[in-house]
Every structure is written in C-alpha cells, then in structure tokens.
Design a protein around this motif. Structure first.
Motif, PDB file in Angstrom:
ATOM      1  N   GLY A  30       0.798  -1.215   0.000  1.00 51.74           N
ATOM      2  CA  GLY A  30       0.000   0.000   0.000  1.00 51.74           C
ATOM      3  C   GLY A  30       0.831   1.265   0.000  1.00 51.74           C
ATOM      4  N   VAL A  31       0.201   2.355   0.423  1.00 58.00           N
ATOM      5  CA  VAL A  31       0.814   3.680   0.299  1.00 58.00           C
ATOM      6  C   VAL A  31       1.729   3.988   1.475  1.00 58.00           C
ATOM      7  N   VAL A  33       2.396   6.929   3.806  1.00 59.13           N
ATOM      8  CA  VAL A  33       1.455   8.001   4.121  1.00 59.13           C
ATOM      9  C   VAL A  33       2.173   9.265   4.607  1.00 59.13           C
ATOM     10  N   TYR A  36      -1.057  13.250   0.443  1.00 63.76           N
ATOM     11  CA  TYR A  36      -2.316  12.753  -0.092  1.00 63.76           C
ATOM     12  C   TYR A  36      -2.068  11.756  -1.220  1.00 63.76           C
ATOM     13  N   SER A  37      -3.018  10.869  -1.425  1.00 64.00           N
ATOM     14  CA  SER A  37      -2.920   9.882  -2.493  1.00 64.00           C
ATOM     15  C   SER A  37      -3.012  10.562  -3.856  1.00 64.00           C
ATOM     16  N   HIS A  38      -2.434   9.912  -4.869  1.00 67.83           N
ATOM     17  CA  HIS A  38      -2.513  10.418  -6.233  1.00 67.83           C
ATOM     18  C   HIS A  38      -3.170   9.368  -7.124  1.00 67.83           C
ATOM     19  N   HIS A  41      -1.993   5.713  -6.956  1.00 73.71           N
ATOM     20  CA  HIS A  41      -2.479   4.963  -5.805  1.00 73.71           C
ATOM     21  C   HIS A  41      -3.911   4.479  -6.052  1.00 73.71           C
ATOM     22  N   ALA A  42      -4.725   5.370  -6.628  1.00 69.58           N
ATOM     23  CA  ALA A  42      -6.108   4.999  -6.906  1.00 69.58           C
ATOM     24  C   ALA A  42      -6.176   3.856  -7.896  1.00 69.58           C
ATOM     25  N   TYR A  68      -0.172  -0.159   5.238  1.00 68.31           N
ATOM     26  CA  TYR A  68       0.242   1.239   5.269  1.00 68.31           C
ATOM     27  C   TYR A  68       1.686   1.301   5.765  1.00 68.31           C
ATOM     28  N   GLU A  97      -6.539   8.908   2.906  1.00 69.02           N
ATOM     29  CA  GLU A  97      -6.520   7.838   1.899  1.00 69.02           C
ATOM     30  C   GLU A  97      -7.782   6.996   1.980  1.00 69.02           C
ATOM     31  N   ASP A 100     -10.604   8.885   0.406  1.00 68.85           N
ATOM     32  CA  ASP A 100     -10.487   8.896  -1.059  1.00 68.85           C
ATOM     33  C   ASP A 100     -10.930   7.570  -1.654  1.00 68.85           C
ATOM     34  N   MET A 101     -10.495   6.461  -1.074  1.00 68.29           N
ATOM     35  CA  MET A 101     -10.845   5.147  -1.615  1.00 68.29           C
ATOM     36  C   MET A 101     -12.350   4.887  -1.479  1.00 68.29           C
TER      37      MET A 101
END
Length: 275
Positions: A30-31, A33, A36-38, A41-42, A68, A97, A100-101
């Motif tokens: 995963g990301v 942290v 913010y996610s980009h 990541h999405a 994470y 995150e 956003d997901m």
C-alpha cells in the motif's frame, strides 16, 4: 473456464491455480502516508479491488491485505518540517486515503496492517535471517546479503553483475556488497526509534511487508501485487527475504526452478493492461 492472470515473474498470462488451503491469499503493498494519495495509488487500489471481487464472484474465498507504510524518511522529514510527530503525519494521511478510496467505491481490504504495529515481527524476521547467515549487523544497522540469493533480479529481469556495475560510488563502505539492502537502520537524532538487539532504530522498507504478509496471510502468498514501480527493488528484495526463509511457490507443471521463489503470482499491471 479457468481464470488467467498475468505473472510478472514469468512475463506471461497463466491459469490461476491457488494453493490448496481453502482461500486465496492476496497481499498488495500500500501507500507510504506522507502526503495525499494520487492517481497511481487509486489505480492500484481499484485494480486489486476488482481482482478480489472477481475471485469471490468465481467462488473463491479471498483474504486480502494491503498495508500502510507509516514510518519512512519522507514521513519523518514532513513531521520535522511541521513540528509534529511522525505518527500525526501518518494518521492524517491514512484517514485521507481511506476517505479517497471510499469515494471511489473501493472496498477496504480484509486486513490493513501498519508497519509501526509490526516492529516486533520484523525484528524476529531479521533475527531469523541473521541466524541463517543471510544478513549481518554493522554498527547498529543490519543488511541482507544479496549474494546469498542467486535468483535476485529475476522478477525485474536484472542480473547481479549489471546491478553491481550500476552501484553508486558513494555506497556505504560498511556493506559487504554495494547491492546489500538495509533491514534495520540505526537511530538518528530527531527520528522515531524502537529497541532492538542491534540498538535503537527502525525497520528498513523491504522487511516490513515480508513480516506483515507472513503475520496475516502465512508464509506463501497466492497473489503479491502493487504498482509496476515496486517491481525493483522493493518486491525483488521481498522475494529474496521470503524465499530464503522457506516460502515456496505452489508446485505447478512447467514451473521449473521458479518453485524456489516466494509467492505464486507477482502482479504488477501496466498502464492500459488488464491483469
């Protein structure tokens, strides 16, 4: 009709044959942290969410973990710049995150382990590697000895000689080989640290997912995924760690010597390609 899946290791699509244990295990890196996610990541989250849903649609039980990375140089730098703790930074962006997901309709994984909550497991894994003669400690740092794993580079298509030729001239001279990678980093001023047999410090990036995957999914994974940018060095290093600790590919006809490499399918979808 069999499910076919692209295998990064063999560079071809193959019939998906999970290990005979009653459920498919899928671990996705995963990301980190620190922000913010980009869109990348999405994309990774959506691809593996669709894969998990489809496997369940086809009748498989699936246990899906996505971690994470909540301790890292970038997190520490941002925390120091803002005058807050690394934990405050990581928790802020974990929350962002997840929001956003959810907005994208991505279902949460079954398990969302955090690196900082698995440091004892990482230390235990490093101790196993040292005991097997696969890693060594130097002044509070611990390195994995890449020469002990001749298959290093197979996932990415690189070879050891090319990697040595491309090594930086200012590499840490304490290493036995410039390609050796850090499993444990000694504490530096202003950084979070944990006690260990080698002194206070924190885990290296390449050990964390190996420890978390083993903790939550077992030694052998059916699917190990992430973005294409993780093929080298991150997943290459993970394969070395897990394979030398005994994780095996499920035996399949025609796999040849690939049975020594940890995880069954390494999946790194390219832009514009289906897995």
């Amino acid at each position: 009709m069999p499910i076919r899946i692209h295998n990064t290791m063999t560079r071809r699509k193959e019939d998906f044959v999970p290990a005979p244990r009653g459920e498919v295990t899928m671990y996705v890196c995963g990301v980190t942290v620190y922000d913010y996610s980009h869109i990348g990541h999405a994309r990774s989250a959506i691809v593996f969410d669709v894969m998990r849903r489809y496997l369940r649609f086809r009748g498989h039980q699936v246990r899906y973990a996505r971690n994470y990375t909540d301790i890292d140089d970038k997190i520490i730098r941002r925390a120091n710049a803002e005058g807050v703790t690394a934990r405050e930074i990581s928790e802020r962006f974990i929350e962002a995150e997840r929001a956003d997901m959810a907005a994208l309709g991505v279902l949460p994984p079954d398990v969302e382990p955090k690196a900082t909550e698995h440091v004892p497991q990482m230390i235990a894994l490093i101790q196993r590697l040292i005991a097997k003669g696969l890693a060594y400690a130097v002044a509070g740092d611990v390195y994995f000895e890449v020469r002990k794993f001749p298959a290093y580079g197979r996932l990415s298509g690189k070879n050891l000689d090319d990697l040595l030729a491309g090594a930086r001239v200012d590499v840490d001279e304490r290493k036995r080989d410039p390609r050796d990678f850090a499993l444990w980093k000694s504490a530096k001023p202003g950084e979070p640290s944990w006690p260990s047999p080698w002194g206070p410090g924190r885990p290296g990036w390449h050990i964390e997912c190996s420890a978390m995957a083993s903790q939550h999914l077992g030694e052998t994974l059916d699917i190990h995924g992430g973005g294409e940018d993780l093929i080298f060095p991150h997943h290459e290093c993970e394969i070395a760690v897990r394979a030398l600790l005994g994780a095996q590919w499920p035996a399949q006809p025609g796999r040849g010597e690939d049975v020594e490499v940890a995880g069954q399918y390494a999946v790194h979808p390219r832009a514009g390609e289906a897995p």
